[in-house]
Design a protein around this motif. Structure first.
Motif, PDB file in Angstrom:
ATOM      1  N   ALA A 130      15.946  74.862  50.675  1.00 56.45           N
ATOM      2  CA  ALA A 130      16.656  75.140  49.416  1.00 56.45           C
ATOM      3  C   ALA A 130      17.437  73.909  48.972  1.00 56.45           C
ATOM      4  O   ALA A 130      17.552  72.931  49.708  1.00 56.45           O
ATOM      5  N   SER A 131      18.009  73.991  47.790  1.00 57.02           N
ATOM      6  CA  SER A 131      18.867  72.896  47.330  1.00 57.02           C
ATOM      7  C   SER A 131      20.171  72.937  48.125  1.00 57.02           C
ATOM      8  O   SER A 131      20.567  73.974  48.664  1.00 57.02           O
ATOM      9  N   LEU A 132      20.840  71.798  48.164  1.00 61.51           N
ATOM     10  CA  LEU A 132      22.102  71.703  48.884  1.00 61.51           C
ATOM     11  C   LEU A 132      23.123  72.698  48.340  1.00 61.51           C
ATOM     12  O   LEU A 132      23.767  73.418  49.106  1.00 61.51           O
ATOM     13  N   GLN A 133      23.245  72.780  47.027  1.00 58.94           N
ATOM     14  CA  GLN A 133      24.210  73.717  46.450  1.00 58.94           C
ATOM     15  C   GLN A 133      23.879  75.162  46.800  1.00 58.94           C
ATOM     16  O   GLN A 133      24.776  75.947  47.100  1.00 58.94           O
ATOM     17  N   GLU A 134      22.595  75.525  46.773  1.00 58.93           N
ATOM     18  CA  GLU A 134      22.212  76.898  47.155  1.00 58.93           C
ATOM     19  C   GLU A 134      22.608  77.183  48.594  1.00 58.93           C
ATOM     20  O   GLU A 134      23.156  78.246  48.896  1.00 58.93           O
ATOM     21  N   ASP A 135      22.297  76.237  49.490  1.00 59.43           N
ATOM     22  CA  ASP A 135      22.632  76.436  50.901  1.00 59.43           C
ATOM     23  C   ASP A 135      24.121  76.657  51.095  1.00 59.43           C
ATOM     24  O   ASP A 135      24.534  77.571  51.805  1.00 59.43           O
ATOM     25  N   ILE A 136      24.924  75.820  50.477  1.00 58.81           N
ATOM     26  CA  ILE A 136      26.373  75.936  50.649  1.00 58.81           C
ATOM     27  C   ILE A 136      26.890  77.228  50.032  1.00 58.81           C
ATOM     28  O   ILE A 136      27.672  77.948  50.656  1.00 58.81           O
ATOM     29  N   LEU A 137      26.456  77.544  48.817  1.00 61.77           N
ATOM     30  CA  LEU A 137      26.937  78.759  48.150  1.00 61.77           C
ATOM     31  C   LEU A 137      26.574  80.031  48.901  1.00 61.77           C
ATOM     32  O   LEU A 137      27.307  81.013  48.861  1.00 61.77           O
TER      33      LEU A 137
END
Length: 179
Positions: A116-123
């Motif tokens: 996934a994208s970095l932002q998706e992973d963190i969120l």
């Protein structure tokens, strides 16, 4: 060095200034984080009991050894309280035997290797765990709990704004306490 150079903190400025006496250092935020400056606490989602533990790597071998040792330790202690997601830096240096172990653990369903994208992973995560990765700062900016792993074998230069924890003592319970 250029005549003017932006660094992230006074610590870097103090470290570099003696070697580059003709350079003017200023404190600045990298473009990677600038989109977070207008965020409010109300913009961030609440952590749920099913949100995963996100382990993030960086480029150097030693950081990745520590982070993946943490993943392995949690799995060896039994079924984790939350799903585990591992996000390797695109240029991560990881020993081939550790890459094989990681791939096998994913195939057996013990963890997920993120695509996934970095932002998706963190969120989607409840906590971001790493060693010397700027993803830790990004996770903090996104309202996630952060845990910086430490090892007696390697130095950690990661952010001082969060909890630092010895990888040898990492447990599912210590992760939940941090969350």
């Amino acid at each position: 060095m250029p005549k003017k150079f932006a660094v992230f903190s006074d610590k870097e400025k103090i470290l570099l200034q003696p070697f580059y006496q003709t350079t003017e250092f200023s404190i600045g935020c990298g473009p990677r984080f600038s989109h977070w400056k207008d965020r409010k606490v109300t913009d961030l989602k609440e952590v749920k009991p099913i949100d995963p533990i996100l382990f993030v790597s960086s480029v150097p071998l030693w950081d990745n050894e520590v982070v993946l040792w943490g993943v392995r330790k949690i799995l060896e202690l039994g079924t984790p309280l939350r799903p585990i997601v591992v996000r390797l830096h695109p240029l991560a240096v990881v020993r081939s035997r550790m890459r094989r172990w990681l791939k096998q653990a994913a195939q057996k369903g013990f963890l997920t290797i993120s695509t996934a994208s970095l932002q998706e992973d963190i969120l989607q995560s409840a906590i971001v765990i790493g060693m010397n990765s700027t993803v830790l700062e990004e996770g903090a900016a996104m309202g996630r709990a952060i845990l910086v792993l430490q090892s007696d074998d390697y130095l950690s230069f990661a952010t001082p704004i969060v909890a630092h924890f010895p990888v040898a003592k990492l447990t599912p319970h210590s992760i939940e306490e941090c969350i």
